[in-house]
Design a protein around this motif. Structure first.
Motif, PDB file in Angstrom:
ATOM      1  N   GLU A 157       0.815  -1.212   0.000  1.00 48.86           N
ATOM      2  CA  GLU A 157       0.000   0.000   0.000  1.00 48.86           C
ATOM      3  C   GLU A 157       0.851   1.266   0.000  1.00 48.86           C
ATOM      4  O   GLU A 157       0.395   2.325  -0.423  1.00 48.86           O
ATOM      5  CB  GLU A 157      -0.939   0.011   1.204  1.00 48.86           C
ATOM      6  N   LYS A 186      -0.201   2.471  -6.107  1.00 45.44           N
ATOM      7  CA  LYS A 186      -1.432   3.266  -6.089  1.00 45.44           C
ATOM      8  C   LYS A 186      -2.178   3.083  -7.410  1.00 45.44           C
ATOM      9  O   LYS A 186      -1.620   2.623  -8.403  1.00 45.44           O
ATOM     10  CB  LYS A 186      -1.097   4.756  -5.905  1.00 45.44           C
ATOM     11  N   ARG A 187      -3.440   3.467  -7.398  1.00 41.95           N
ATOM     12  CA  ARG A 187      -4.226   3.434  -8.621  1.00 41.95           C
ATOM     13  C   ARG A 187      -3.513   4.258  -9.698  1.00 41.95           C
ATOM     14  O   ARG A 187      -3.121   5.405  -9.446  1.00 41.95           O
ATOM     15  CB  ARG A 187      -5.618   3.982  -8.359  1.00 41.95           C
ATOM     16  N   ASP A 188      -3.354   3.670 -10.885  1.00 43.09           N
ATOM     17  CA  ASP A 188      -2.593   4.315 -11.954  1.00 43.09           C
ATOM     18  C   ASP A 188      -3.541   4.652 -13.113  1.00 43.09           C
ATOM     19  O   ASP A 188      -3.815   3.813 -13.965  1.00 43.09           O
ATOM     20  CB  ASP A 188      -1.478   3.381 -12.425  1.00 43.09           C
ATOM     21  N   GLU A 189      -4.015   5.881 -13.136  1.00 46.80           N
ATOM     22  CA  GLU A 189      -5.010   6.281 -14.128  1.00 46.80           C
ATOM     23  C   GLU A 189      -4.452   6.259 -15.548  1.00 46.80           C
ATOM     24  O   GLU A 189      -5.167   5.914 -16.505  1.00 46.80           O
ATOM     25  CB  GLU A 189      -5.553   7.675 -13.805  1.00 46.80           C
ATOM     26  N   ILE A 205      -4.339   2.692 -16.654  1.00 46.66           N
ATOM     27  CA  ILE A 205      -5.718   2.250 -16.881  1.00 46.66           C
ATOM     28  C   ILE A 205      -6.194   2.693 -18.264  1.00 46.66           C
ATOM     29  O   ILE A 205      -6.770   1.902 -19.029  1.00 46.66           O
ATOM     30  CB  ILE A 205      -6.660   2.802 -15.785  1.00 46.66           C
ATOM     31  N   ARG A 236      -4.755  -5.251  -8.020  1.00 50.97           N
ATOM     32  CA  ARG A 236      -5.858  -4.601  -7.305  1.00 50.97           C
ATOM     33  C   ARG A 236      -5.486  -3.195  -6.873  1.00 50.97           C
ATOM     34  O   ARG A 236      -6.269  -2.247  -7.073  1.00 50.97           O
ATOM     35  CB  ARG A 236      -6.262  -5.442  -6.097  1.00 50.97           C
ATOM     36  N   GLY A 260      -5.484  -0.785  -9.583  1.00 53.96           N
ATOM     37  CA  GLY A 260      -6.791  -0.594 -10.194  1.00 53.96           C
ATOM     38  C   GLY A 260      -6.904  -1.138 -11.597  1.00 53.96           C
ATOM     39  O   GLY A 260      -7.729  -0.664 -12.391  1.00 53.96           O
ATOM     40  N   ILE A 261      -6.118  -2.177 -11.927  1.00 57.13           N
ATOM     41  CA  ILE A 261      -6.083  -2.662 -13.309  1.00 57.13           C
ATOM     42  C   ILE A 261      -6.470  -4.133 -13.446  1.00 57.13           C
ATOM     43  O   ILE A 261      -6.386  -4.685 -14.544  1.00 57.13           O
ATOM     44  CB  ILE A 261      -4.683  -2.451 -13.936  1.00 57.13           C
ATOM     45  N   GLU A 303      -9.221  -5.685 -13.690  1.00 60.83           N
ATOM     46  CA  GLU A 303     -10.310  -6.001 -14.624  1.00 60.83           C
ATOM     47  C   GLU A 303      -9.871  -6.002 -16.085  1.00 60.83           C
ATOM     48  O   GLU A 303     -10.594  -6.506 -16.952  1.00 60.83           O
ATOM     49  CB  GLU A 303     -11.444  -5.005 -14.461  1.00 60.83           C
TER      50      GLU A 303
END
Length: 264
Positions: free
Chosen positions: A88, A92-95, A98, A124, A127-128, A130
């Motif tokens: 964590e 981090k979420r990588d826009e 994505i 997870r 954020g990728i 899916e």
């Protein structure tokens, strides 16, 4: 020879490829060497050299240690080497990533020497998850290798860069063909092996390495600008043409100067 048909499948490495965080491979290396000292009883003055030789000769440090006769509980190894990482803190979420993955029109699979739990945690947090059709990992490759009789005293662990691991990965990626599959990885020797097997290959993280790769990029985010012909095949496969052929390089010639990442 390079690919003769438009691309249909994507195999993408995980660590130092889908994400690049300098602290993570250093922490993995520290965890491995601590495990060697504390769990396997390797003398302090032998840890570094044994770690390097195991990784260099067998694809991962664990594979080399098992081949050398060390008894390793695989689940315990993965717990201490990967699962204790401060995920964590660094992932981090990588826009941007994505958005890149959203444009790829082909099935994409993670192809890692790491374990499934490690891969799933990383995907997870970024954020990728899916955007991947599946995870090809230590467990899936070893299960298949054992069922086919590939695991024996001389090869106790099957993993990249072995040709067998690549063959099994193609099978697990929906029975993909080498000449219609693209393989992205940060390891020069993995790229060499993929190239030798006839996959379209992209070296991620470094350029000018003379690996025989079809493209070399500093980051996955550079794929559209640095390898436009390949990107067209990924984002618009029906209208794409195969990238030009590359001259073959021998595995021995290129791996002599192979990059050594996190010594997994």
């Amino acid at each position: 020879m390079g690919p003769q048909s438009p691309l249909q499948t994507v195999l993408c490495d995980l660590d130092d490829c889908l994400y690049r965080v300098p602290e993570m491979p250093e922490l993995v290396r520290e965890n491995i060497q601590r495990y060697m000292r504390e769990q396997l009883g390797v003398p302090q003055d032998e840890v570094t050299s044994l770690c390097l030789s195991a990784y260099t000769n067998f694809g991962t440090t664990m594979a080399g240690l098992v081949a050398a006769g060390y008894k390793i509980d695989v689940d315990d190894w993965h717990k201490h080497v990967h699962h204790m990482l401060p995920y964590e803190r660094y992932l981090k979420r990588d826009e941007r990533l994505i958005r890149l993955l959203q444009q790829i029109q082909l099935p994409v699979y993670v192809f890692t020497n790491g374990d499934r739990k490690h891969a799933e945690i990383c995907l997870r947090l970024m954020g990728i998850a899916e955007y991947f059709k599946g995870v090809i990992c230590y467990e899936s490759i070893m299960d298949a290798a054992e069922s086919k009789g590939f695991v024996h005293r001389g090869t106790p662990v099957v993993c990249k860069p072995s040709f067998k691991a690549i063959e099994l990965a193609l099978e697990q990626a929906g029975g993909a063909s080498a000449n219609t599959t693209i393989f992205l990885d940060d390891s020069t020797r993995n790229i060499v092996a993929g190239h030798q097997k006839g996959l379209t290959t992209v070296l991620v993280g470094r350029t000018g390495m003379d690996t025989g790769a079809d493209a070399e990029i500093l980051s996955l985010l550079d794929l559209p600008s640095s390898a436009p012909s390949i990107w067209t095949m990924l984002s618009s496969p029906k209208n794409a043409q195969p990238p030009s052929d590359k001259m073959n390089k021998t595995f021995q010639d290129i791996t002599a100067n192979a990059h050594v990442p996190a010594l997994r």
